[in-house]
Design a protein around this motif. Structure first.
Motif, PDB file in Angstrom:
ATOM      1  N   TRP A 106      13.209  10.966  27.447  1.00  0.00           N
ATOM      2  CA  TRP A 106      13.979  12.027  26.071  1.00  0.00           C
ATOM      3  C   TRP A 106      15.320  12.968  26.663  1.00  0.00           C
ATOM      4  CZ3 TRP A 106      10.574  12.564  21.160  1.00  0.00           C
ATOM      5  CH2 TRP A 106       9.872  11.609  20.611  1.00  0.00           C
ATOM      6  N   TRP A 107      15.357  13.428  27.324  1.00  0.00           N
ATOM      7  CA  TRP A 107      16.205  14.735  27.585  1.00  0.00           C
ATOM      8  C   TRP A 107      17.493  13.562  28.397  1.00  0.00           C
ATOM      9  CZ3 TRP A 107      16.386  18.893  26.413  1.00  0.00           C
ATOM     10  CH2 TRP A 107      14.907  19.853  26.254  1.00  0.00           C
ATOM     11  N   PHE A 110      19.066  12.543  25.187  1.00  0.00           N
ATOM     12  CA  PHE A 110      19.533  13.437  24.352  1.00  0.00           C
ATOM     13  C   PHE A 110      21.141  14.128  25.251  1.00  0.00           C
ATOM     14  CE2 PHE A 110      20.756  18.231  24.593  1.00  0.00           C
ATOM     15  CZ  PHE A 110      20.543  18.167  23.257  1.00  0.00           C
ATOM     16  N   PHE A 114      24.795  12.905  23.242  1.00  0.00           N
ATOM     17  CA  PHE A 114      25.690  14.416  22.404  1.00  0.00           C
ATOM     18  C   PHE A 114      26.849  14.029  23.775  1.00  0.00           C
ATOM     19  CE2 PHE A 114      21.564  15.278  20.419  1.00  0.00           C
ATOM     20  CZ  PHE A 114      22.747  16.079  19.124  1.00  0.00           C
ATOM     21  N   TYR A 115      26.579  13.997  24.769  1.00  0.00           N
ATOM     22  CA  TYR A 115      27.728  14.336  25.550  1.00  0.00           C
ATOM     23  C   TYR A 115      28.706  12.428  26.692  1.00  0.00           C
ATOM     24  CZ  TYR A 115      27.317  18.718  25.946  1.00  0.00           C
ATOM     25  OH  TYR A 115      26.939  19.955  25.810  1.00  0.00           O
ATOM     26  N   ARG A 126      19.052   4.792  24.300  1.00  0.00           N
ATOM     27  CA  ARG A 126      19.231   4.682  22.921  1.00  0.00           C
ATOM     28  C   ARG A 126      19.609   6.114  22.887  1.00  0.00           C
ATOM     29  NH1 ARG A 126      14.687   3.590  20.205  1.00  0.00           N
ATOM     30  NH2 ARG A 126      13.644   4.288  21.283  1.00  0.00           N
ATOM     31  N   VAL A 128      18.934   9.957  20.516  1.00  0.00           N
ATOM     32  CA  VAL A 128      17.651  10.089  20.409  1.00  0.00           C
ATOM     33  C   VAL A 128      17.580  10.700  19.516  1.00  0.00           C
ATOM     34  CG1 VAL A 128      17.791  12.106  21.988  1.00  0.00           C
ATOM     35  CG2 VAL A 128      15.809  11.576  21.042  1.00  0.00           C
ATOM     36  N   LEU A 129      18.241  11.353  19.093  1.00  0.00           N
ATOM     37  CA  LEU A 129      18.785  12.641  17.299  1.00  0.00           C
ATOM     38  C   LEU A 129      19.123  11.944  16.169  1.00  0.00           C
ATOM     39  CD1 LEU A 129      18.436  16.084  18.791  1.00  0.00           C
ATOM     40  CD2 LEU A 129      16.480  15.597  17.754  1.00  0.00           C
ATOM     41  N   LEU A 130      20.538  12.105  17.234  1.00  0.00           N
ATOM     42  CA  LEU A 130      21.624  10.785  15.556  1.00  0.00           C
ATOM     43  C   LEU A 130      21.184   9.761  15.566  1.00  0.00           C
ATOM     44  CD1 LEU A 130      24.685  12.716  17.172  1.00  0.00           C
ATOM     45  CD2 LEU A 130      23.895  13.243  15.403  1.00  0.00           C
ATOM     46  N   GLU A 132      22.042   5.210  15.028  1.00  0.00           N
ATOM     47  CA  GLU A 132      22.832   4.470  16.173  1.00  0.00           C
ATOM     48  C   GLU A 132      23.600   3.753  15.523  1.00  0.00           C
ATOM     49  OE1 GLU A 132      21.032   2.353  18.297  1.00  0.00           O
ATOM     50  OE2 GLU A 132      19.454   3.789  18.137  1.00  0.00           O
ATOM     51  N   GLU A 133      23.974   4.274  13.901  1.00  0.00           N
ATOM     52  CA  GLU A 133      26.027   3.917  13.968  1.00  0.00           C
ATOM     53  C   GLU A 133      26.316   4.693  14.112  1.00  0.00           C
ATOM     54  OE1 GLU A 133      23.102   3.773  12.142  1.00  0.00           O
ATOM     55  OE2 GLU A 133      22.568   1.481  11.472  1.00  0.00           O
ATOM     56  N   PRO A 138      29.445  13.991  20.083  1.00  0.00           N
ATOM     57  CA  PRO A 138      29.305  15.178  18.704  1.00  0.00           C
ATOM     58  C   PRO A 138      29.645  16.453  19.611  1.00  0.00           C
ATOM     59  CG  PRO A 138      27.182  14.550  18.237  1.00  0.00           C
ATOM     60  CD  PRO A 138      27.550  13.759  18.946  1.00  0.00           C
ATOM     61  N   LEU A 139      28.906  16.774  21.017  1.00  0.00           N
ATOM     62  CA  LEU A 139      28.572  18.366  21.503  1.00  0.00           C
ATOM     63  C   LEU A 139      30.209  18.472  22.628  1.00  0.00           C
ATOM     64  CD1 LEU A 139      25.352  19.624  22.297  1.00  0.00           C
ATOM     65  CD2 LEU A 139      26.780  20.077  20.890  1.00  0.00           C
TER      66      LEU A 139
ATOM     67  N   MET B   1      21.337  -1.605  13.800  1.00  0.00           N
ATOM     68  CA  MET B   1      19.997  -1.485  13.807  1.00  0.00           C
ATOM     69  C   MET B   1      19.085  -2.248  13.615  1.00  0.00           C
ATOM     70  SD  MET B   1      18.436   2.166  13.243  1.00  0.00           S
ATOM     71  CE  MET B   1      18.037   1.952  11.194  1.00  0.00           C
ATOM     72  N   ILE B  71      12.899  11.450  15.678  1.00  0.00           N
ATOM     73  CA  ILE B  71      12.941  12.031  15.053  1.00  0.00           C
ATOM     74  C   ILE B  71      15.041  12.046  15.046  1.00  0.00           C
ATOM     75  CG2 ILE B  71      11.415  12.815  16.624  1.00  0.00           C
ATOM     76  CD1 ILE B  71      13.597  14.278  18.829  1.00  0.00           C
ATOM     77  N   GLY B  72      14.796  13.098  14.664  1.00  0.00           N
ATOM     78  CA  GLY B  72      16.345  14.196  14.003  1.00  0.00           C
ATOM     79  C   GLY B  72      16.485  14.487  13.064  1.00  0.00           C
ATOM     80  N   HIS B  75      17.815  17.729  12.047  1.00  0.00           N
ATOM     81  CA  HIS B  75      18.957  18.113  13.580  1.00  0.00           C
ATOM     82  C   HIS B  75      20.456  18.413  12.715  1.00  0.00           C
ATOM     83  CE1 HIS B  75      21.267  18.403  16.578  1.00  0.00           C
ATOM     84  NE2 HIS B  75      22.099  17.194  16.257  1.00  0.00           N
ATOM     85  N   GLN B  79      23.222  23.778  18.924  1.00  0.00           N
ATOM     86  CA  GLN B  79      24.403  23.520  19.603  1.00  0.00           C
ATOM     87  C   GLN B  79      25.734  24.502  19.202  1.00  0.00           C
ATOM     88  OE1 GLN B  79      24.615  21.753  23.586  1.00  0.00           O
ATOM     89  NE2 GLN B  79      21.986  21.921  23.459  1.00  0.00           N
ATOM     90  N   LYS B  80      26.211  22.846  18.588  1.00  0.00           N
ATOM     91  CA  LYS B  80      27.960  23.382  18.175  1.00  0.00           C
ATOM     92  C   LYS B  80      27.423  24.369  17.111  1.00  0.00           C
ATOM     93  CE  LYS B  80      31.011  20.519  18.209  1.00  0.00           C
ATOM     94  NZ  LYS B  80      31.292  19.980  19.149  1.00  0.00           N
ATOM     95  N   GLU B  83      28.002  27.746  19.288  1.00  0.00           N
ATOM     96  CA  GLU B  83      29.629  27.411  20.195  1.00  0.00           C
ATOM     97  C   GLU B  83      30.199  27.750  19.443  1.00  0.00           C
ATOM     98  OE1 GLU B  83      29.614  24.129  22.467  1.00  0.00           O
ATOM     99  OE2 GLU B  83      27.755  23.938  23.291  1.00  0.00           O
ATOM    100  N   TYR B 387       9.656  19.989  22.506  1.00  0.00           N
ATOM    101  CA  TYR B 387      10.074  18.080  22.495  1.00  0.00           C
ATOM    102  C   TYR B 387       9.920  17.388  24.025  1.00  0.00           C
ATOM    103  CZ  TYR B 387      14.757  15.386  23.688  1.00  0.00           C
ATOM    104  OH  TYR B 387      15.159  14.713  23.446  1.00  0.00           O
ATOM    105  N   SER B 391       7.596  13.746  23.416  1.00  0.00           N
ATOM    106  CA  SER B 391       8.010  12.644  24.002  1.00  0.00           C
ATOM    107  C   SER B 391       7.023  12.241  25.032  1.00  0.00           C
ATOM    108  CB  SER B 391       8.991  12.709  25.022  1.00  0.00           C
ATOM    109  OG  SER B 391       8.712  13.642  26.452  1.00  0.00           O
TER     110      SER B 391
END
Lengths: 170, 421
Positions: A106-107, A110, A114-115, A126, A128-130, A132-133, A138-139, B1, B71-72, B75, B79-80, B83, B387, B391
């Motif tokens: 999962w990490w 993640f 985000f990156y 895939r 995990v938090l956001l 699919e579309e 974003p980070l 999806m 999940i999510g 959210h 973090q954002k 920052e 988390y 998992s």
């Protein structure tokens, strides 16, 4: 860390201690699964803590752009070890360490989410938090704070305060 | 999806149409029980999922053939957001990570920032942090145990748990001014001191809370229904738990004695006498027992801390870090300037990076921070204990009964805020 350097002298690019005494090592990407397996099986660093990435876009040294950070802990020696792997923006891909640590699953998703750093060999990469579309990652520092991609159109609400900061400039 | 919860069935024009043909259902009525796989969505807002999580369950009869956690939904871009604000302005965000034990997140964040600065906080502040953390540990475990009891059919334990929680919340409100999201700590110490007569009140409250915990213990621990549904369900072996990165009471239930408060004592935990409970089987029942026992140990810690707490300042006397006292701000130019600089620019944390972890209610709460030397964090990573635990749920529940999913989900105590940041 000394034993890692002794075992794989070609894998370790840099080593240092941070201000609080934590041991860090910068590893070349292609040696990562090997070093992780060595840490787990030989040196008893079994508890996989987390992964994250740092986008070094605005830092003084920003080439290569991303730095993926791995945190692993030893339950018998009560020691943290941190590995860093640097990834360029042009080809953000790393070997996955899910075969070594299942907790990395999962990490890694993640970090991909985000990156936008891909992990070759991950079984199920895939978001995990956001959803699919979602477009973009974003980070990353060049993703503006106020960029929005609502899946359902937001209702116009007058004078709503949209969170802190300027529009991503900082 | 891809909509995996809808099995694709191609339309067949020659088959009887149940809406039009009178005898179309006859074949179905004569047939054996259905054996095809059934897809069920649990969530996103299911009463038994603490927080918002969508579980896509594929059922074969009553057994779970496969499960996917999505999940999510909660959210918020923790973090954002961090920052883009100053270090001090991050504090309210940290409260909202684990909203049933807000102070622990708050103090964990502060601990990491103070390590990055290289700051030693006054002794009294360290004691206040221990007291606050342990109060909220009881609060968190009460929530978990009470909800577990309720979802397995016992409503009385839930009421006792809520009653005990309410008492703790009242004390927290007297201390901090807020019931849930406290925003109590400051970099370098505390926001304010303990109120007059608060310690005696806490001790009386703890007496009552422990009475209620004993009551819940008596109602649940030997209850036939509760034991049958939790014992030997949701089992995870110690190796698997470590491999997935479990920490906290869930890992200790597997028999691994790992508690950061004992291993690397922070604040004044090394002066406290307490035991770390360790389980054997790693099943739901053990995870429940861990929480009951940890509440008793927290009770011991708070009583010792309240007895030992020394007088003195509660925040460092350094105007580059802590806000100057109000008379100084109004009366002297140095006070005005440092107040202005702290509020407008934030605390200037030296460039560098740190990883620091504290023992939160669910396990290791880790913070990785990178500072570029300005008043705002360059990067704040939170390693939420929930988390990795979440998992592993597909792994431990595969092939088990659907009914086992509820106690498993209860005892791992997933909190949406921290898992989804």
């Amino acid at each position: 860390m000394d034993r890692v350097t002794a075992q794989f002298p070609e894998a370790v690019a840099e080593r240092y201690l941070d201000r609080t005494g934590g041991a860090w090592a910068v590893i070349h990407a292609e040696h990562l699964p090997k070093v992780a397996a060595f840490l787990k099986n030989e040196l008893d660093f079994k508890l996989f803590t987390s992964i994250d990435a740092v986008d070094r876009l605005h830092l003084a040294e920003n080439d290569p752009r991303f730095e993926v950070v791995y945190f692993i802990y030893s339950l018998s020696r009560h020691e943290h070890v941190r590995l860093k792997v640097r990834v360029s923006e042009a080809n953000p891909e790393l070997p996955s360490i899910v075969p070594v640590f299942r907790g990395a699953d999962w990490w890694e998703r993640f970090v991909w989410d985000f990156y936008g750093i891909r992990f070759a060999g991950h079984p199920d990469l895939r978001r995990v938090l956001l959803y699919e579309e979602f477009q973009g990652h974003p980070l990353r520092k060049d993703y503006a704070l106020r960029d929005r991609q609502p899946l359902i159109p937001e209702r116009p609400i007058k004078d709503i305060f949209r969170g802190p900061g300027t529009s991503g400039v900082s | 999806m891809a909509d995996t919860h809808k099995p694709a069935s191609p339309p067949n024009p020659t088959a009887p149409n149940p809406d039009i043909d009178a005898y179309a259902h006859e074949e179905e009525l004569e047939a054996h029980l259905q054996t095809k796989r059934m897809y069920i969505n649990m969530g996103p807002s299911h009463p038994a999922t603490h927080g918002t999580v969508r579980l896509k369950v594929e059922l074969e009869g009553e057994n779970i053939a496969s499960i996917d956690c999505e999940i999510g939904f909660l959210h918020r871009g923790f973090q954002k957001s961090c920052e883009n604000v100053t270090w001090t302005q991050c504090l309210p965000y940290t409260d909202r990570l684990n909203y049933v034990s807000a102070m622990m997140n708050n103090f964990g964040f502060l601990n990491a920032v103070e390590k990055l600065i290289g700051l030693e906080i006054p002794e009294r502040a360290q004691y206040i942090r221990v007291i606050g953390s342990e109060l909220h540990r009881i609060h968190d475990h009460l929530t978990c145990v009470a909800a577990t009891g309720m979802e397995l059919g016992g409503f009385a334990p839930f009421l006792y748990g809520v009653e005990a929680r309410e008492l703790i919340m009242d004390r927290v409100a007297e201390l901090t001014g807020a019931r849930l999201t406290t925003n109590f700590g400051r970099i370098g110490g505390m926001n304010r001191d303990l109120p007059e007569g608060w310690s005696e009140k806490v001790i009386k409250t703890l007496d009552k809370v422990m009475e209620l915990v004993d009551e819940m213990d008596g109602l649940l621990t030997r209850n036939r229904i509760f034991v049958d549904r939790t014992k030997e369900t949701g089992i995870i072996t110690a190796e698997d738990a470590i491999d997935y990165g479990w920490t906290g009471p869930c890992l200790r239930a597997c028999g691994i004695d790992y508690d950061i408060r004992k291993v690397k004592p922070y604040w004044v935990y090394d002066r406290m006498e307490f035991d770390v409970p360790v389980g054997q089987h790693g099943d739901n029942y053990d995870r429940y027992l861990m929480r009951i026992e940890e509440m008793r140990q927290s009770n011991r810690i708070i009583r010792q801390a309240l007895k030992q707490i020394p007088g003195g300042p509660i925040i460092v006397n350094d105007w580059r870090i802590a806000l100057p006292p109000k008379p100084e701000v109004y009366g002297t130019i140095e006070g005005v300037i440092s107040h202005f600089k702290l509020v407008m620019e934030g605390i200037q944390v030296p460039a560098g990076e740190v990883y620091d972890c504290t023992e939160a209610a669910n396990g290791e709460l880790g913070w990785y921070m990178v500072s570029d030397g300005s008043g705002r964090p360059y990067k704040v990573h939170v390693r939420a204990p929930g988390y990795p635990i979440l998992s592993a749920v597909p792994h431990i529940i595969k092939g088990k009964l659907l009914a086992d999913l509820i106690p498993t989900f209860d005892t791992i105590n997933m909190i949406g805020g921290e898992v989804e940041q």
